[in-house]
Motif scaffolding. Structure first.
Motif, mmCIF file in Angstrom:
data_model
loop_
_atom_site.group_PDB
_atom_site.id
_atom_site.type_symbol
_atom_site.label_atom_id
_atom_site.label_comp_id
_atom_site.label_asym_id
_atom_site.label_seq_id
_atom_site.Cartn_x
_atom_site.Cartn_y
_atom_site.Cartn_z
ATOM 1 N N GLU A 3 69.281 -59.642 -43.717
ATOM 2 C CA GLU A 3 69.583 -58.236 -43.447
ATOM 3 C C GLU A 3 69.574 -57.988 -41.925
ATOM 4 O O GLU A 3 68.752 -58.536 -41.204
ATOM 5 C CB GLU A 3 68.512 -57.368 -44.114
ATOM 6 C CG GLU A 3 68.929 -55.913 -44.217
ATOM 7 C CD GLU A 3 67.795 -55.037 -44.745
ATOM 8 O OE1 GLU A 3 67.733 -53.869 -44.326
ATOM 9 O OE2 GLU A 3 66.990 -55.529 -45.559
ATOM 10 N N LYS A 4 70.522 -57.182 -41.447
ATOM 11 C CA LYS A 4 70.613 -56.879 -40.012
ATOM 12 C C LYS A 4 69.362 -56.116 -39.565
ATOM 13 O O LYS A 4 68.932 -55.173 -40.227
ATOM 14 C CB LYS A 4 71.858 -56.027 -39.754
ATOM 15 C CG LYS A 4 72.049 -55.659 -38.295
ATOM 16 C CD LYS A 4 73.306 -54.808 -38.110
ATOM 17 C CE LYS A 4 73.466 -54.476 -36.626
ATOM 18 N NZ LYS A 4 73.161 -53.116 -36.277
ATOM 19 N N LYS A 5 68.794 -56.562 -38.433
ATOM 20 C CA LYS A 5 67.637 -55.857 -37.875
ATOM 21 C C LYS A 5 68.114 -54.640 -37.109
ATOM 22 O O LYS A 5 69.100 -54.721 -36.373
ATOM 23 C CB LYS A 5 66.887 -56.783 -36.912
ATOM 24 C CG LYS A 5 65.725 -57.523 -37.517
ATOM 25 C CD LYS A 5 64.926 -58.195 -36.417
ATOM 26 C CE LYS A 5 63.634 -58.786 -36.975
ATOM 27 N NZ LYS A 5 62.870 -59.469 -35.924
ATOM 28 N N HIS A 6 67.429 -53.526 -37.249
ATOM 29 C CA HIS A 6 67.725 -52.327 -36.460
ATOM 30 C C HIS A 6 66.646 -52.206 -35.391
ATOM 31 O O HIS A 6 65.463 -52.092 -35.707
ATOM 32 C CB HIS A 6 67.753 -51.087 -37.352
ATOM 33 C CG HIS A 6 68.927 -51.056 -38.269
ATOM 34 N ND1 HIS A 6 70.071 -50.350 -37.997
ATOM 35 C CD2 HIS A 6 69.150 -51.691 -39.456
ATOM 36 C CE1 HIS A 6 70.947 -50.530 -38.976
ATOM 37 N NE2 HIS A 6 70.410 -51.338 -39.871
ATOM 38 N N ILE A 7 67.066 -52.279 -34.123
ATOM 39 C CA ILE A 7 66.092 -52.200 -33.034
ATOM 40 C C ILE A 7 66.551 -51.185 -31.988
ATOM 41 O O ILE A 7 67.741 -50.900 -31.866
ATOM 42 C CB ILE A 7 65.857 -53.576 -32.349
ATOM 43 C CG1 ILE A 7 67.186 -54.156 -31.837
ATOM 44 C CG2 ILE A 7 65.146 -54.544 -33.262
ATOM 45 C CD1 ILE A 7 67.027 -55.388 -30.964
ATOM 46 N N THR A 8 65.579 -50.652 -31.234
ATOM 47 C CA THR A 8 65.919 -49.768 -30.115
ATOM 48 C C THR A 8 66.379 -50.629 -28.942
ATOM 49 O O THR A 8 66.307 -51.859 -28.989
ATOM 50 C CB THR A 8 64.696 -48.948 -29.649
ATOM 51 O OG1 THR A 8 63.770 -49.835 -29.008
ATOM 52 C CG2 THR A 8 64.025 -48.225 -30.797
ATOM 53 N N THR A 9 66.770 -49.963 -27.845
ATOM 54 C CA THR A 9 67.218 -50.702 -26.658
ATOM 55 C C THR A 9 66.077 -51.524 -26.050
ATOM 56 O O THR A 9 66.317 -52.462 -25.307
ATOM 57 C CB THR A 9 67.749 -49.738 -25.572
ATOM 58 O OG1 THR A 9 66.700 -48.822 -25.239
ATOM 59 C CG2 THR A 9 68.951 -48.971 -26.057
ATOM 60 N N SER A 10 64.828 -51.176 -26.362
ATOM 61 C CA SER A 10 63.683 -51.924 -25.840
ATOM 62 C C SER A 10 63.220 -53.012 -26.799
ATOM 63 O O SER A 10 62.190 -53.638 -26.583
ATOM 64 C CB SER A 10 62.514 -50.971 -25.567
ATOM 65 O OG SER A 10 62.898 -49.953 -24.686
ATOM 66 N N GLY A 11 63.965 -53.193 -27.904
ATOM 67 C CA GLY A 11 63.603 -54.247 -28.850
ATOM 68 C C GLY A 11 62.556 -53.837 -29.871
ATOM 69 O O GLY A 11 62.003 -54.674 -30.579
ATOM 70 N N ILE A 12 62.258 -52.537 -29.963
ATOM 71 C CA ILE A 12 61.294 -52.061 -30.976
ATOM 72 C C ILE A 12 62.028 -51.974 -32.311
ATOM 73 O O ILE A 12 63.085 -51.343 -32.414
ATOM 74 C CB ILE A 12 60.717 -50.682 -30.580
ATOM 75 C CG1 ILE A 12 59.884 -50.801 -29.297
ATOM 76 C CG2 ILE A 12 59.893 -50.085 -31.722
ATOM 77 C CD1 ILE A 12 59.520 -49.468 -28.663
#
Length: 515
Positions: A3-12
């Motif tokens: 499944e595709k990971k959903h992350i913020t621009t900071s990798g959170i």
């Protein structure tokens, strides 16, 4: 298939669903100020709507200021050209090709008088984006306020004066870090006594972010720099409960809507704890007050009208994050300095959010959102990891001198660019939904003849001023720079005798050297 990971621009990493958050005990206006620094936030007073402007000559910038004030802007924000920022007069060979390009050329108090002609400094607040030469430009502003008959104890505004981020991200430094820090603490000390309503530093994450950092790095490096300034002022014998009230911050706001809101909320909470750990007991000295500018580096030259939507999204995030003042970028800024039409739309964006959206009716509207509260905690934890590493190195000056911050920013920038080029990070109109373009027909150009105009003004100034008085003032300044005397009164005196910016910077170069 994974499944595709959903992350913020900071990798959170972002979870699919949030079902709980830590209970919120605090109210706005109470330590640690996560929810805002005023109990009633925008119900009591809207943020200051600043439009950053300055180009060409003082005469031309003065016309734009009058235009913006007529459109309803509530604070001025001055952009200076590159020679002014690095201590060269417009007639210096190093200034060739740069005079008036990215901001207004200010060579002497005469230019400052023209820049604010017809504008009473006692009636407005002014923000000046200036660092290495901050002491000189502030001296000119103070000298002009005196000439206008203003009470110095009442004039207010902000000077950026944040040299540490220049070494880390932006590059407009002149002197080495230690003498630069001395100039900054001289300003702190002088203003705390003479110009108490002036914000003596705007600790800036904006340029760290524009250089390619993540949101978490922007937050961490900015607060780490802030800690370093606090310690420098304490070492000079200043009372944290007095001078910390006059520090403000300057943050960027990019496209990841919820991460930006979480960043602002985390920033207030973290700063309240940092100041308290260093001895602040006055609530006003524990509060993080900040200006926001929407993200210049997020604007695209392709399909430039898309930038109107980007700026609106970013401005709304800044307001929901509790900013004290805001500048919205022009949609054409990836191509040129903003035209009047673009500057007006940028200001109207803020006015529509303020008066039509309803987000100002209640304090911290997103508080208690499971997602926002969890993200605020995650951003804070990630930023604290960075600050702990910088503390272990002995603080920001060491972290900058060893290139730690610069390398972290460069790596983040590279990773982002790679994601755009691979199509993993979608930019509408750039790597998806593209089209053949006609482009904008109206862009704003600055003519190279400005250098000639400024050079003639300098020549005339030097013919008409009292040469002996200028030499005497500059000699006294240079002699004092070799001692630990506060230099601000001597810089103000030099400016009042119409010494030029370059002449003052050169005398300090003689003592401090260049970096």
């Amino acid at each position: 298939m994974s499944e595709k990971k959903h992350i913020t621009t900071s990798g959170i990493e972002i979870k699919e669903l949030y079902t709980s958050a830590k209970p919120m005990e605090e109210r706005a206006g109470e330590f640690p100020f996560t929810r805002g620094i005023q109990k009633d936030m925008y119900r009591g007073r809207l943020w200051t709507m600043r439009q950053y402007a300055g180009f060409s000559t003082a005469e031309e910038s003065n016309k734009r200021y009058h235009y913006l004030l007529a459109q309803g802007t509530t604070g001025l924000s001055v952009a200076f050209d590159l020679p002014t920022q690095i201590g060269y007069d417009s007639d210096h060979e190093m200034a060739d090709g740069e005079v008036g390009k990215v901001g207004v050329a200010i060579d002497s108090l005469k230019d400052m008088e023209i820049l604010f002609e017809g504008i009473k400094l006692k009636d407005i607040t002014t923000s000046m984006t200036i660092n290495a030469t901050a002491s000189i430009l502030l001296a000119m502003y103070i000298a002009l306020a005196k000439k206008q008959g203003a009470d110095l104890r009442q004039i207010s505004g902000t000077i950026q004066n944040d040299i540490l981020k220049e070494y880390a991200a932006r590059g407009t430094y002149i002197y080495p870090p230690k003498p630069s820090m001395r100039l900054i603490t001289d300003i702190f000390e002088y203003c705390s006594k003479e110009v108490p309503k002036w914000n003596t530093i705007s600790i800036s994450g904006y340029h760290i972010r524009e250089a390619g950092s993540t949101a978490v790095q922007e937050l961490a490096f900015t607060l780490a720099n802030g800690k370093t300034y606090l310690k420098a002022a304490i070492d000079k014998g200043l009372d944290i409960n007095v001078f910390a009230k006059r520090l403000s911050f300057f943050f960027n706001c990019h496209n990841n809507f919820f991460e930006e809101i979480a960043k602002f909320r985390a920033a207030r909470r973290m700063w309240a704890k940092i100041t308290t750990d260093l001895g602040a007991t006055d609530e006003k000295a524990q509060m993080l007050r900040f200006h926001t500018q929407t993200g210049g580096s997020t604007l695209t030259a392709q399909q430039p009208l898309n930038n109107v939507i980007r700026v609106s999204n970013q401005a709304l995030a800044a307001v929901l994050g509790g900013t004290q003042s805001l500048h919205t970028n022009g949609y054409d800024e990836a191509l040129s300095l903003p035209t009047e039409a673009a500057a007006k739309i940028a200001l109207r964006t803020q006015q529509i959010i303020a008066f039509e959206s309803g987000v100002t009716d209640t304090v911290d509207p997103l508080a208690g959102s499971f997602f926002v509260e969890n993200l605020t905690d995650a951003v804070e934890a990630a930023a604290l990891d960075y600050i702990d590493k910088i503390d272990a190195m002995g603080g920001s000056v060491n972290a900058i001198e060893s290139n730690y911050m610069q390398n972290e920013i460069a790596n983040a920038s590279y990773q982002y660019q790679t994601a755009v080029e691979s199509g993993e990070q979608i930019l509408v109109g750039v790597n998806k939904f593209t089209q053949e373009e006609d482009g904008l027909t109206e862009v704003f150009n600055i003519d190279d003849s400005i250098r000639r105009v400024q050079t003639e003004k300098i020549a005339h100034l030097k013919e008409t001023r009292d040469t002996n008085a200028v030499s005497e003032a500059l000699d006294k300044l240079e002699a004092a720079a070799r001692t630990s005397e506060n230099l601000m009164p001597l810089i103000i005196h030099s400016v009042e005798e119409y010494a030029t910016l370059g002449e003052i910077a050169d005398r300090l170069r003689n003592v401090f050297g260049e970096y």
